[in-house]
Design a protein around this motif. Structure first.
Motif, PDB file in Angstrom:
ATOM      1  N   GLY A  13       0.892  -1.260   0.017  1.00  0.00           N
ATOM      2  CA  GLY A  13      -0.030  -0.100  -0.023  1.00  0.00           C
ATOM      3  C   GLY A  13       0.773   0.988  -0.045  1.00  0.00           C
ATOM      4  N   GLY A  15      -0.453   4.495   0.420  1.00  0.00           N
ATOM      5  CA  GLY A  15      -1.088   5.374   1.214  1.00  0.00           C
ATOM      6  C   GLY A  15      -0.137   6.143   2.114  1.00  0.00           C
ATOM      7  N   ALA A  16      -0.590   7.003   3.098  1.00  0.00           N
ATOM      8  CA  ALA A  16       0.067   7.634   4.123  1.00  0.00           C
ATOM      9  C   ALA A  16       0.864   6.725   4.930  1.00  0.00           C
ATOM     10  CB  ALA A  16      -0.935   8.581   5.187  1.00  0.00           C
ATOM     11  N   ALA A  17       0.176   5.606   5.164  1.00  0.00           N
ATOM     12  CA  ALA A  17       0.967   4.858   6.170  1.00  0.00           C
ATOM     13  C   ALA A  17       1.930   4.009   5.294  1.00  0.00           C
ATOM     14  CB  ALA A  17      -0.204   3.474   6.518  1.00  0.00           C
ATOM     15  N   PHE A  35       4.568  -1.665  -2.838  1.00  0.00           N
ATOM     16  CA  PHE A  35       3.543  -2.167  -3.858  1.00  0.00           C
ATOM     17  C   PHE A  35       2.256  -1.425  -3.602  1.00  0.00           C
ATOM     18  CE2 PHE A  35       6.205  -5.642  -3.115  1.00  0.00           C
ATOM     19  CZ  PHE A  35       6.506  -6.146  -4.078  1.00  0.00           C
ATOM     20  N   GLU A  36       1.840  -0.697  -4.751  1.00  0.00           N
ATOM     21  CA  GLU A  36       0.651  -0.059  -4.744  1.00  0.00           C
ATOM     22  C   GLU A  36      -0.231  -0.250  -5.921  1.00  0.00           C
ATOM     23  OE1 GLU A  36      -1.376   2.312  -2.667  1.00  0.00           O
ATOM     24  OE2 GLU A  36      -2.478   1.952  -4.703  1.00  0.00           O
ATOM     25  N   ARG A  37      -1.513  -0.956  -5.592  1.00  0.00           N
ATOM     26  CA  ARG A  37      -2.112  -1.201  -6.716  1.00  0.00           C
ATOM     27  C   ARG A  37      -3.110  -0.360  -7.680  1.00  0.00           C
ATOM     28  NH1 ARG A  37      -7.422  -3.620  -3.279  1.00  0.00           N
ATOM     29  NH2 ARG A  37      -8.293  -1.720  -2.632  1.00  0.00           N
ATOM     30  N   GLY A  43      -3.283   7.043  -1.420  1.00  0.00           N
ATOM     31  CA  GLY A  43      -4.395   6.237  -0.839  1.00  0.00           C
ATOM     32  C   GLY A  43      -5.837   6.985  -0.859  1.00  0.00           C
ATOM     33  N   THR A  44      -6.375   7.119   0.335  1.00  0.00           N
ATOM     34  CA  THR A  44      -7.563   7.447   0.633  1.00  0.00           C
ATOM     35  C   THR A  44      -7.591   8.866   0.194  1.00  0.00           C
ATOM     36  OG1 THR A  44      -7.869   6.425   2.695  1.00  0.00           O
ATOM     37  CG2 THR A  44      -8.814   8.547   2.635  1.00  0.00           C
ATOM     38  N   TRP A  45      -6.548   9.757   0.283  1.00  0.00           N
ATOM     39  CA  TRP A  45      -6.396  11.202  -0.077  1.00  0.00           C
ATOM     40  C   TRP A  45      -6.628  11.559  -1.337  1.00  0.00           C
ATOM     41  CZ3 TRP A  45      -8.054  14.217   3.578  1.00  0.00           C
ATOM     42  CH2 TRP A  45      -7.687  13.822   4.937  1.00  0.00           C
ATOM     43  N   HIS A  67     -11.904   2.279  -3.880  1.00  0.00           N
ATOM     44  CA  HIS A  67     -11.007   2.205  -2.739  1.00  0.00           C
ATOM     45  C   HIS A  67     -11.224   3.489  -1.659  1.00  0.00           C
ATOM     46  CE1 HIS A  67      -7.568   1.573   0.145  1.00  0.00           C
ATOM     47  NE2 HIS A  67      -7.498   2.904   0.158  1.00  0.00           N
ATOM     48  N   THR A  76     -10.284  18.234   6.161  1.00  0.00           N
ATOM     49  CA  THR A  76      -9.724  17.432   7.386  1.00  0.00           C
ATOM     50  C   THR A  76     -10.558  17.773   8.414  1.00  0.00           C
ATOM     51  OG1 THR A  76      -8.143  19.408   7.913  1.00  0.00           O
ATOM     52  CG2 THR A  76      -7.293  17.648   6.316  1.00  0.00           C
ATOM     53  N   ASN A  77     -10.460  16.863   9.550  1.00  0.00           N
ATOM     54  CA  ASN A  77     -11.160  17.226  10.667  1.00  0.00           C
ATOM     55  C   ASN A  77     -10.161  17.420  11.871  1.00  0.00           C
ATOM     56  OD1 ASN A  77     -10.168  14.615  11.366  1.00  0.00           O
ATOM     57  ND2 ASN A  77     -12.283  13.791  10.417  1.00  0.00           N
ATOM     58  N   MET A  83      -1.369  17.167  10.990  1.00  0.00           N
ATOM     59  CA  MET A  83      -1.548  16.209   9.920  1.00  0.00           C
ATOM     60  C   MET A  83      -0.206  16.031   9.097  1.00  0.00           C
ATOM     61  SD  MET A  83      -5.297  16.161   8.683  1.00  0.00           S
ATOM     62  CE  MET A  83      -4.673  15.143   7.616  1.00  0.00           C
ATOM     63  N   VAL A 131      -0.938  -6.570  -4.681  1.00  0.00           N
ATOM     64  CA  VAL A 131      -0.571  -7.701  -3.882  1.00  0.00           C
ATOM     65  C   VAL A 131      -1.533  -8.764  -3.771  1.00  0.00           C
ATOM     66  CG1 VAL A 131       0.317  -8.719  -1.600  1.00  0.00           C
ATOM     67  CG2 VAL A 131       1.428  -6.521  -2.595  1.00  0.00           C
ATOM     68  N   GLY A 166      -4.602   0.180   4.407  1.00  0.00           N
ATOM     69  CA  GLY A 166      -5.629   0.991   4.827  1.00  0.00           C
ATOM     70  C   GLY A 166      -6.930   0.270   5.086  1.00  0.00           C
TER      71      GLY A 166
HETATM   72  P1  FAD Z   1      -5.190   4.322   2.537  1.00  0.00           P
HETATM   73  O1  FAD Z   1      -4.972   5.753   2.617  1.00  0.00           O
HETATM   74  O2  FAD Z   1      -6.294   3.714   2.585  1.00  0.00           O
HETATM   75  O3  FAD Z   1      -4.043   3.838   1.588  1.00  0.00           O
HETATM   76  C1  FAD Z   1      -3.876   2.522   1.330  1.00  0.00           C
HETATM   77  C2  FAD Z   1      -3.436   2.164   0.055  1.00  0.00           C
HETATM   78  O4  FAD Z   1      -3.041   0.610  -0.082  1.00  0.00           O
HETATM   79  C3  FAD Z   1      -4.341   2.521  -0.978  1.00  0.00           C
HETATM   80  O5  FAD Z   1      -3.579   3.509  -1.863  1.00  0.00           O
HETATM   81  C4  FAD Z   1      -4.668   1.239  -1.782  1.00  0.00           C
HETATM   82  O6  FAD Z   1      -4.627   1.412  -3.259  1.00  0.00           O
HETATM   83  C5  FAD Z   1      -3.437   0.360  -1.318  1.00  0.00           C
HETATM   84  N1  FAD Z   1      -3.698  -1.090  -1.241  1.00  0.00           N
HETATM   85  C6  FAD Z   1      -4.676  -1.738  -0.790  1.00  0.00           C
HETATM   86  N2  FAD Z   1      -4.928  -3.146  -0.874  1.00  0.00           N
HETATM   87  C7  FAD Z   1      -3.447  -3.281  -1.889  1.00  0.00           C
HETATM   88  C8  FAD Z   1      -3.106  -4.354  -2.367  1.00  0.00           C
HETATM   89  N3  FAD Z   1      -3.479  -5.657  -2.055  1.00  0.00           N
HETATM   90  N4  FAD Z   1      -1.808  -4.321  -3.099  1.00  0.00           N
HETATM   91  C9  FAD Z   1      -1.393  -2.974  -3.313  1.00  0.00           C
HETATM   92  N5  FAD Z   1      -1.827  -1.996  -3.016  1.00  0.00           N
HETATM   93  C10 FAD Z   1      -3.052  -2.007  -1.964  1.00  0.00           C
HETATM   94  N6  FAD Z   1      -7.050  11.267   8.872  1.00  0.00           N
HETATM   95  C11 FAD Z   1      -6.563  12.353   9.512  1.00  0.00           C
HETATM   96  O7  FAD Z   1      -5.576  12.521   9.931  1.00  0.00           O
HETATM   97  N7  FAD Z   1      -7.344  13.627   9.243  1.00  0.00           N
HETATM   98  C12 FAD Z   1      -8.386  13.809   8.609  1.00  0.00           C
HETATM   99  O8  FAD Z   1      -9.006  14.899   8.765  1.00  0.00           O
HETATM  100  C13 FAD Z   1      -9.228  12.367   8.184  1.00  0.00           C
HETATM  101  N8  FAD Z   1     -10.129  12.405   7.572  1.00  0.00           N
HETATM  102  C14 FAD Z   1     -10.727  11.374   6.943  1.00  0.00           C
HETATM  103  C15 FAD Z   1     -11.949  11.501   6.343  1.00  0.00           C
HETATM  104  C16 FAD Z   1     -12.517  10.373   5.652  1.00  0.00           C
HETATM  105  C17 FAD Z   1     -13.885  10.153   5.305  1.00  0.00           C
HETATM  106  C18 FAD Z   1     -11.652   9.000   5.688  1.00  0.00           C
HETATM  107  C19 FAD Z   1     -12.334   7.681   5.027  1.00  0.00           C
HETATM  108  C20 FAD Z   1     -10.526   8.953   6.369  1.00  0.00           C
HETATM  109  C21 FAD Z   1     -10.154  10.194   6.813  1.00  0.00           C
HETATM  110  N9  FAD Z   1      -8.967  10.236   7.564  1.00  0.00           N
HETATM  111  C22 FAD Z   1      -8.250  11.186   8.262  1.00  0.00           C
HETATM  112  C23 FAD Z   1      -7.923   8.835   7.844  1.00  0.00           C
HETATM  113  C24 FAD Z   1      -7.123   8.406   6.705  1.00  0.00           C
HETATM  114  O9  FAD Z   1      -7.622   7.355   6.444  1.00  0.00           O
HETATM  115  C25 FAD Z   1      -5.862   8.624   6.963  1.00  0.00           C
HETATM  116  O10 FAD Z   1      -5.391   9.852   7.220  1.00  0.00           O
HETATM  117  C26 FAD Z   1      -4.832   7.976   6.055  1.00  0.00           C
HETATM  118  O11 FAD Z   1      -5.032   8.180   4.785  1.00  0.00           O
HETATM  119  C27 FAD Z   1      -4.723   6.381   6.140  1.00  0.00           C
HETATM  120  O12 FAD Z   1      -3.754   6.220   5.393  1.00  0.00           O
HETATM  121  P2  FAD Z   1      -3.341   4.527   5.056  1.00  0.00           P
HETATM  122  O13 FAD Z   1      -2.081   4.359   4.350  1.00  0.00           O
HETATM  123  O14 FAD Z   1      -3.588   3.454   6.177  1.00  0.00           O
HETATM  124  O15 FAD Z   1      -4.530   3.823   3.982  1.00  0.00           O
END
Ligand code: FAD
Length: 441
Positions: A13, A15-17, A35-37, A43-45, A67, A76-77, A83, A131, A166
């Motif tokens: 993934g 995303g931010a993580a 690996f990013e699909r 990601g979420t953003w 996704h 943002t909240n 952030m 993945v 995510g």
């Molecule tokens: P994601 O951003 O979801 O990234 C996961 C990534 O993994 C995606 O790019 C996806 O394509 C990839 N992936 C998934 N499965 C696979 C696979 N099998 N193979 C390869 N790639 C894969 N956080 C804040 O700090 N402030 C906010 O104001 C805030 N507001 C939010 C509002 C909403 C509506 C939502 C839903 C979330 C909010 N968040 C907020 C939380 C937000 O989820 C986090 O900020 C952050 O984006 C989480 O990152 P992540 O990398 O864990 O997940």
């Protein structure tokens, strides 16, 4: 301590993580492949105007499932100051022309793009690489990662896998009593994008978390009535003063035979739409690992929400917990993982980690908390960050940031959207309100 060990690590993934995990792993001397699909990082953003064909989004494997869960107007909240990442702040720099304290989603995405480029992580990301399967070789000394890219399927072996896929994608939809009687529209907030479809409707929003509040407020501008059902409204039931057409209700009791939505407090409405803002469930379809389950949204066993004792530190999860300063928690998780892999952070024995997980679960049960809240950090979110900081030798969370986060929660809970534009940057707020932790679902 002996010399740090360098490992090869696959990060699932981008995303931010995944991005901050990659930075921390690289800093620690590991070789990283992200690996990013999808076709971009963030990601979420990365706002996606599409939504799932099924408005409840129950099957993440369904053709056309998306996704992203952001709505078009999302800001943002949390304030920008909460952030960013260490050494790469969102505060003090404008990334996509939106300098507001609570910026819109494009600003956060541009921030993540810049972070990926400037930290050097971008060069380690494979886009369009999904993945499909992760499995341990031997006892988890090494890991097989099967993935699908433009050139077809491939398998590679790594010393470690860091799961960052995510957890705001697969809706958690409660089964309301009598839901089979429901003939109206329904959707989960994962599939909410804009308010127009709710013009003149009576809408029941289930859930009073940050998204529930935002969406209810936005819909109220076009809808006839909005009724928010939540277990956290007992002392505020009735019409919300600052809105013409928004009511706080207790939890949904049932859907009657005639389709009316009945609330625990005894009132009922004939609604057009039920909109679930009830959160998400953890989903790891690619993991092929023994002794590891997702049971009623409890992922585990996971030591401190990061390491499965049996495979630690070679398998880890970054960014699982909710209800905290999300990006800071993610970064701490990531640093801990990177250092545990190099040997610079010591983990307890497998048995001790397993016992700690059991103890955590036992305490939850004793406190009457449902399993599905296992990874909800409220109310001990700050202590969790302190604990993580101690593992990686970082100073504890500053009181100012802690106050700022708690103030943001209180602001959400007021339901008054002006907080984003009237925010006082000092963060401290002497007003102590009991509500601060309870309305955030
Ligand atoms: P994601 O951003 O979801 O990234 C996961 C990534 O993994 C995606 O790019 C996806 O394509 C990839 N992936 C998934 N499965 C696979 C696979 N099998 N193979 C390869 N790639 C894969 N956080 C804040 O700090 N402030 C906010 O104001 C805030 N507001 C939010 C509002 C909403 C509506 C939502 C839903 C979330 C909010 N968040 C907020 C939380 C937000 O989820 C986090 O900020 C952050 O984006 C989480 O990152 P992540 O990398 O864990 O997940």
């Amino acid at each position: 301590m002996s010399r740090p060990r360098a490992r090869t690590a696959a990060v699932v993934g981008g995303g931010a993580a995944g991005l901050v995990a990659a930075r921390e792993l690289l800093r620690e001397g590991h070789a990283v492949t992200v690996f990013e699909r999808s076709r971009r990082v963030g990601g979420t953003w990365a706002y996606d105007a599409r939504s799932d064909p099924d408005p409840l989004g129950l099957d993440p494997a369904a053709p056309g499932a998306v996704h992203g869960s952001l709505y078009a107007s999302l800001r943002t909240n949390l304030p920008r100051e909460l952030m960013g990442f260490s050494g790469f702040a969102l505060e003090g720099r404008v990334f996509a022309g939106d300098p507001r304290t609570f910026p819109g989603h494009r600003e956060v995405l541009a921030f993540l793009d810049a972070f990926a480029e400037e930290s050097g992580v971008a060069g380690h990301v494979r886009l369009g690489a999904e993945v499909r399967r992760v499995r341990p070789l031997g006892q988890g000394e090494r890991w097989s990662v099967e993935w699908r890219g433009d050139a077809g399927d491939a398998e590679e072996v790594f010393d470690a896998v860091v799961v960052c896929n995510g957890h705001c994608t697969v809706p958690l939809v409660p089964k309301l009593r009598g839901i089979d009687n429901w003939r109206g529209n329904h959707l989960h907030s994962h599939n909410y994008r804009t308010p127009e479809p709710f013009q003149d409707q009576i809408v029941v929003v289930v859930g009073l978390g940050a998204s529930g509040v935002d969406i209810a407020r936005e819909i109220s501008k076009v809808a006839k009535e909005v009724h928010i059902a939540s277990r956290y409204t007992q002392d505020r039931l009735g019409k919300v003063d600052i809105y013409q057409n928004v009511w706080l209700r207790s939890e949904v009791d049932c859907i009657q035979d005639d389709g009316q939505v009945c609330f625990m407090e005894g009132s009922a409405v004939t609604a057009d739409t039920i909109l679930y803002c009830t959160g998400y469930r953890y989903h790891f379809p690619f993991l092929d690992v023994d002794d590891f389950t997702v049971d009623d949204n409890r992922v585990g066993p996971l030591y401190k929400h990061v390491f499965p004792p049996k495979y630690a530190p070679s398998l880890s999860f970054v960014g699982l917990p909710s209800k905290s300063i999300v990006l800071q928690t993610i970064e701490m998780d990531a640093r801990w993982v990177a250092r545990a892999l190099s040997g610079r952070a010591e983990l307890p024995s497998e048995a001790d980690m397993a016992a700690a997980v059991q103890e955590h679960n036992r305490r939850m049960e004793a406190a009457g908390k449902p399993k599905r809240h296992t990874h909800v950090l409220m109310p001990g979110w700050a202590e969790h960050i302190y604990w993580l900081a101690a593992q990686v030798g970082e100073p504890p969370l500053e009181a100012r940031r802690r106050n700022m986060y708690e103030k943001a929660l209180r602001c959400i809970w007021t339901m008054d959207e002006r907080y984003r534009d009237t925010w006082d940057d000092e963060g401290g707020d002497e007003q102590e309100e009991e509500e601060e932790n309870k309305g955030i679902e």
